[in-house]
Design a protein around this motif. Sequence first.
Motif, mmCIF file in Angstrom:
data_model
loop_
_atom_site.group_PDB
_atom_site.id
_atom_site.type_symbol
_atom_site.label_atom_id
_atom_site.label_comp_id
_atom_site.label_asym_id
_atom_site.label_seq_id
_atom_site.Cartn_x
_atom_site.Cartn_y
_atom_site.Cartn_z
ATOM 1 N N VAL A 35 0.881 -1.071 -0.148
ATOM 2 C CA VAL A 35 -0.077 0.040 0.078
ATOM 3 C C VAL A 35 0.897 1.287 0.073
ATOM 4 C CG1 VAL A 35 -1.601 1.573 1.410
ATOM 5 C CG2 VAL A 35 -2.199 -0.929 1.038
ATOM 6 N N ILE A 36 0.508 2.212 -0.876
ATOM 7 C CA ILE A 36 1.219 3.454 -1.053
ATOM 8 C C ILE A 36 0.412 4.611 -0.446
ATOM 9 C CG2 ILE A 36 2.484 5.142 -2.544
ATOM 10 C CD1 ILE A 36 3.399 2.816 -4.337
ATOM 11 N N LEU A 37 0.949 5.247 0.453
ATOM 12 C CA LEU A 37 0.217 6.425 1.191
ATOM 13 C C LEU A 37 1.108 7.690 0.956
ATOM 14 C CD1 LEU A 37 -0.091 5.081 4.807
ATOM 15 C CD2 LEU A 37 -1.995 4.897 3.115
ATOM 16 N N GLY A 38 0.209 8.878 0.866
ATOM 17 C CA GLY A 38 0.964 10.000 0.777
ATOM 18 C C GLY A 38 0.032 11.104 0.553
ATOM 19 N N PRO A 39 0.480 12.595 1.021
ATOM 20 C CA PRO A 39 -0.391 13.434 0.593
ATOM 21 C C PRO A 39 -0.889 13.772 -0.815
ATOM 22 C CG PRO A 39 1.256 14.111 2.002
ATOM 23 C CD PRO A 39 1.537 12.860 1.509
ATOM 24 N N SER A 40 -1.793 14.423 -1.426
ATOM 25 C CA SER A 40 -2.105 14.701 -2.671
ATOM 26 C C SER A 40 -0.692 15.462 -3.159
ATOM 27 C CB SER A 40 -3.360 15.545 -2.576
ATOM 28 O OG SER A 40 -3.512 16.037 -3.967
ATOM 29 N N GLY A 41 -0.443 15.195 -4.322
ATOM 30 C CA GLY A 41 0.663 15.886 -4.934
ATOM 31 C C GLY A 41 2.055 15.140 -4.767
ATOM 32 N N SER A 42 1.975 14.305 -3.827
ATOM 33 C CA SER A 42 3.385 13.845 -3.481
ATOM 34 C C SER A 42 4.048 12.672 -4.600
ATOM 35 C CB SER A 42 3.094 12.778 -1.886
ATOM 36 O OG SER A 42 2.065 11.863 -2.254
ATOM 37 N N GLY A 43 3.479 12.445 -5.634
ATOM 38 C CA GLY A 43 4.089 11.750 -6.754
ATOM 39 C C GLY A 43 3.524 10.238 -6.778
ATOM 40 N N PHE A 174 -3.164 -0.341 -8.425
ATOM 41 C CA PHE A 174 -4.464 0.401 -8.377
ATOM 42 C C PHE A 174 -4.395 1.761 -7.847
ATOM 43 C CE2 PHE A 174 -7.352 -3.279 -7.827
ATOM 44 C CZ PHE A 174 -6.553 -4.409 -7.689
ATOM 45 N N ASP A 175 -4.827 2.732 -8.467
ATOM 46 C CA ASP A 175 -4.666 4.112 -8.235
ATOM 47 C C ASP A 175 -5.711 4.961 -7.463
ATOM 48 O OD1 ASP A 175 -3.379 6.703 -7.867
ATOM 49 O OD2 ASP A 175 -3.313 7.029 -9.905
ATOM 50 N N GLU A 176 -5.750 4.695 -6.187
ATOM 51 C CA GLU A 176 -6.878 5.201 -5.511
ATOM 52 C C GLU A 176 -8.285 4.655 -6.050
ATOM 53 O OE1 GLU A 176 -6.999 8.971 -3.777
ATOM 54 O OE2 GLU A 176 -4.959 9.440 -4.238
ATOM 55 N N PRO A 177 -8.381 3.423 -6.022
ATOM 56 C CA PRO A 177 -9.528 2.860 -6.585
ATOM 57 C C PRO A 177 -11.004 3.079 -6.001
ATOM 58 C CG PRO A 177 -8.298 1.139 -4.999
ATOM 59 C CD PRO A 177 -7.614 2.487 -5.213
ATOM 60 N N VAL A 205 -1.132 -0.920 -4.185
ATOM 61 C CA VAL A 205 -2.437 -0.174 -3.992
ATOM 62 C C VAL A 205 -2.218 1.196 -3.436
ATOM 63 C CG1 VAL A 205 -4.948 -0.173 -3.302
ATOM 64 C CG2 VAL A 205 -3.801 -2.236 -3.593
ATOM 65 N N VAL A 206 -2.454 2.518 -4.275
ATOM 66 C CA VAL A 206 -2.422 3.628 -3.568
ATOM 67 C C VAL A 206 -4.016 3.932 -2.963
ATOM 68 C CG1 VAL A 206 -2.325 6.089 -4.337
ATOM 69 C CG2 VAL A 206 -0.688 4.536 -5.337
ATOM 70 N N THR A 207 -3.721 4.129 -1.847
ATOM 71 C CA THR A 207 -5.243 4.276 -1.175
ATOM 72 C C THR A 207 -5.119 4.973 0.221
ATOM 73 O OG1 THR A 207 -7.152 3.345 -0.560
ATOM 74 C CG2 THR A 207 -5.174 2.107 0.193
ATOM 75 N N HIS A 208 -6.092 5.763 0.515
ATOM 76 C CA HIS A 208 -6.060 6.429 1.860
ATOM 77 C C HIS A 208 -7.027 5.528 2.969
ATOM 78 C CE1 HIS A 208 -4.048 9.805 0.376
ATOM 79 N NE2 HIS A 208 -5.174 9.948 -0.459
ATOM 80 N N GLU A 209 -7.397 4.420 2.501
ATOM 81 C CA GLU A 209 -8.123 3.327 3.509
ATOM 82 C C GLU A 209 -7.058 2.886 4.530
ATOM 83 O OE1 GLU A 209 -11.441 3.198 3.503
ATOM 84 O OE2 GLU A 209 -11.841 4.659 1.795
ATOM 85 N N ILE A 210 -6.871 3.501 5.563
ATOM 86 C CA ILE A 210 -5.991 2.947 6.441
ATOM 87 C C ILE A 210 -6.296 1.540 7.026
ATOM 88 C CG2 ILE A 210 -4.681 3.553 8.467
ATOM 89 C CD1 ILE A 210 -4.065 5.142 6.065
#
Length: 254
Positions: A35-43, A174-177, A205-210
């Motif tokens: 899982v890849i997390l990070g603020p908006s615009g972090s790449g 998966f980019d913020e699915p 999976v890029v997601t903010h679903e912790i």
Amino acid sequence: MSAAAVQIVGARKSFGGKKVLQGIDLTIAQGTVTVILGPSGSGKSTLLRAVNHLEKLDEGYVVVDGELIGVRLVGERLKELHEKQILTQRARIGFVFQNFNLFPHLTVLENIIEAPVSTGLLAKAPARERAYELLAQIGLSDKADAFPRQLSGGQQQRVAIARALALDPQLILFDEPTSALDPELVGEVLTVIRRLAESGRTLVVVTHEIGFAREVADHVVFLDDGVIVEQGAPGDVLVNPSHARTRDFLSRVL
Ligand code: ADP
Ligand code: MG
């Protein structure tokens, strides 16, 4: 440690002078969920897209399953692949977008068989058979002839996942699915991804679903401002982060 499914080495990318990836090194083991997390615009999207060669790096390289993405070593020199060779590489990697990206003028079934048929990988009859199997797996057998606009966001995203599976990729990105979904539709999509995680494929999976990350991820990567600030087991990065930037981010999304 098992063999690497993906190896990202020294990845750098700028857009018009803005440094978006500032030297990323990341190894993703086969059959794991990252899982890849990070603020908006972090790449995050840029990094994911580089793995699929939707984005070309300025520096560094990506290896998927032992094969360089976008380039091939010829003698001592790296030679860029032709568009057709890139399409072949891309066909082995599934990609699920935030906004589903289904073909609006095609039915659900046609969306799923499009890639295997157009690449010549499957004839139409076996492609349809496989599509029906996939629809059964995501619980949408009755929607084969529907058009995307007739489905809820959650259903569309499940179809997009089925479409990504049509070529039987061993790596799925998966980019913020679930970011574009109403809250009550997030669960059904996460359930499909959770099931995929048990299939032995490699998922990124890029997601903010912790909660999902804590439960399903083998490895968590926290990206900020184009660098990996912290990575490790979910129990460490999400529960006991060692960096202030990670703690700060988590306190904002939780
Ligand atoms: P994230 O997915 O973490 O929100 P992105 O990888 O989409 O971040 O974007 C990182 C930065 O790069 C943002 O500032 C974004 O505006 C910029 N960026 C991304 N793609 C492009 C592009 N094609 N052209 C110009 N700037 C871009
Ligand atoms: Mg993004």
